[in-house]
Scaffold this active site. Sequence first.
Site, short mmCIF file in Angstrom:
data_model
loop_
_atom_site.label_atom_id
_atom_site.label_comp_id
_atom_site.label_asym_id
_atom_site.label_seq_id
_atom_site.Cartn_x
_atom_site.Cartn_y
_atom_site.Cartn_z
N GLU A 117 11.92 2.24 14.23
CA GLU A 117 11.02 3.30 13.73
C GLU A 117 9.72 3.27 14.53
O GLU A 117 9.55 2.43 15.41
CB GLU A 117 10.74 3.10 12.24
CG GLU A 117 10.02 1.81 11.91
CD GLU A 117 9.77 1.61 10.42
OE1 GLU A 117 9.66 2.60 9.69
OE2 GLU A 117 9.68 0.44 10.02
N TYR A 167 0.82 -1.20 0.00
CA TYR A 167 0.00 0.00 0.00
C TYR A 167 0.85 1.25 0.00
O TYR A 167 2.06 1.19 0.23
CB TYR A 167 -0.95 0.00 1.20
CG TYR A 167 -0.31 0.36 2.54
CD1 TYR A 167 0.51 -0.55 3.20
CD2 TYR A 167 -0.52 1.60 3.12
CE1 TYR A 167 1.09 -0.21 4.41
CE2 TYR A 167 0.06 1.94 4.34
CZ TYR A 167 0.87 1.02 4.99
OH TYR A 167 1.46 1.35 6.18
N LYS A 194 6.44 -2.05 1.95
CA LYS A 194 5.27 -1.45 2.60
C LYS A 194 4.06 -2.36 2.43
O LYS A 194 3.16 -2.11 1.62
CB LYS A 194 5.02 -0.05 2.00
CG LYS A 194 4.13 0.82 2.88
CD LYS A 194 4.26 2.26 2.48
CE LYS A 194 3.27 3.16 3.20
NZ LYS A 194 3.37 3.17 4.64
N LEU A 234 11.17 1.17 7.19
CA LEU A 234 10.64 1.56 5.88
C LEU A 234 11.35 2.85 5.46
O LEU A 234 11.52 3.76 6.28
CB LEU A 234 9.14 1.81 5.99
CG LEU A 234 8.47 2.29 4.71
CD1 LEU A 234 8.31 1.12 3.73
CD2 LEU A 234 7.11 2.90 5.01
N1 PDD Z 1 2.79 5.05 7.37
N2 PDD Z 1 7.41 3.64 8.86
C1 PDD Z 1 6.24 2.97 8.86
C2 PDD Z 1 6.18 1.63 9.52
C3 PDD Z 1 5.11 3.52 8.23
O1 PDD Z 1 3.96 2.84 8.21
C4 PDD Z 1 5.21 4.80 7.63
C5 PDD Z 1 4.04 5.44 6.94
C6 PDD Z 1 6.44 5.48 7.68
C7 PDD Z 1 6.64 6.83 7.04
O2 PDD Z 1 6.60 6.73 5.64
P1 PDD Z 1 6.13 7.94 4.71
O3 PDD Z 1 6.99 9.13 5.07
O4 PDD Z 1 6.41 7.47 3.34
O5 PDD Z 1 4.68 8.16 5.00
C8 PDD Z 1 7.52 4.86 8.29
C9 PDD Z 1 1.60 5.48 6.69
C10 PDD Z 1 1.40 6.96 6.74
C11 PDD Z 1 0.42 4.68 7.20
O6 PDD Z 1 0.60 3.48 7.37
O7 PDD Z 1 -0.66 5.22 7.40
#
Ligand code: PDD
Length: 287
Positions: free
Chosen positions: A182, A33, A149, A207
């Site tokens: 993270e 996703y 992801k 991620l």
């Molecule tokens: N989550 N690490 C994890 C485990 C995440 O699920 C996310 C993002 C990030 C940050 O990634 P980005 O900057 O590309 O949004 C880091 C999204 C927002 C979610 O699951 O809703």
Amino acid sequence: MPRYAYVNGRYLRHADAGVHIEDRGYQFADGVYEVCEVRHGQIVDLTRHLNRLDRSLGEIRIRAPMSRAALVGIIRELLRRNRVRNGLFYLQVTRGVARRDHVFPSAETPASLVITAKSTDPGIIAGKNAKGIKAVTVPENRWDRVDVKTIGLLPNVLARQQAREAGAQEAIFVDSDGLVTEGAATNVWLVDSSGRLVTRPAEHGILRGITRTTLMDVAARLGLEIEERAFSVEEMRSAREVFITAATSICFPVVEIDGVPIANGHPGMAAQRIREAFFDIAEKTAI
Ligand code: PDD
């Protein structure tokens, strides 16, 4: 106003939208996703999000359901139909619908594509930026491929819930060496005593956040130094600032971890400067 979702070729009323019970996303979390922010009627960092989607699909060997141009057309149309000016879209691709069997279905099985869009309240985000958020630490218990992801987010869900029940807004995973990986849905940063930004390398264990990547461009523009290295919980607790990054929240200051204030317990200047410069530098795509 009714909300719409895109499901496998059709725009459906959100309330009625669904996929088959044998969709492999539902059965196995066999999919990937993206979440992408929309701000002032523009999609933020779309190219980077779609590049990461392609990478995630490749890593788990799902063929992209359509060309990028077609996908962008659908995203735009869905945002228009939902009249999203500030908010997000959520896009997921799964290995499609097939009789339940762990091995991949036949190569002709079409991937499932679901996209939803919603408006968010900029006031809530502004409030979190002004006050800062609280976090708790939790043991890292996810699989080895968190660089992909995937929609398999049960450990992240349980960790966020644990944070919520402790009166916090984010859970921060800590590996067996005592090093921060993270957040449940965010990347974690600290500002050290000389003002340097520190974040874990994205080669393994986290991620590669798109916000994280764009923040590096922002830091370069602001003349802030970045060090990519792992850091311990102790170092994080005694940092000058801690903040977390993700699309839709950009850069929330963390003012308390496990009940202990970070520095003076107030949001720091670095996070604020980065946030203020972020949208000037991020890629913006008109809806
Ligand atoms: N989550 N690490 C994890 C485990 C995440 O699920 C996310 C993002 C990030 C940050 O990634 P980005 O900057 O590309 O949004 C880091 C999204 C927002 C979610 O699951 O809703």
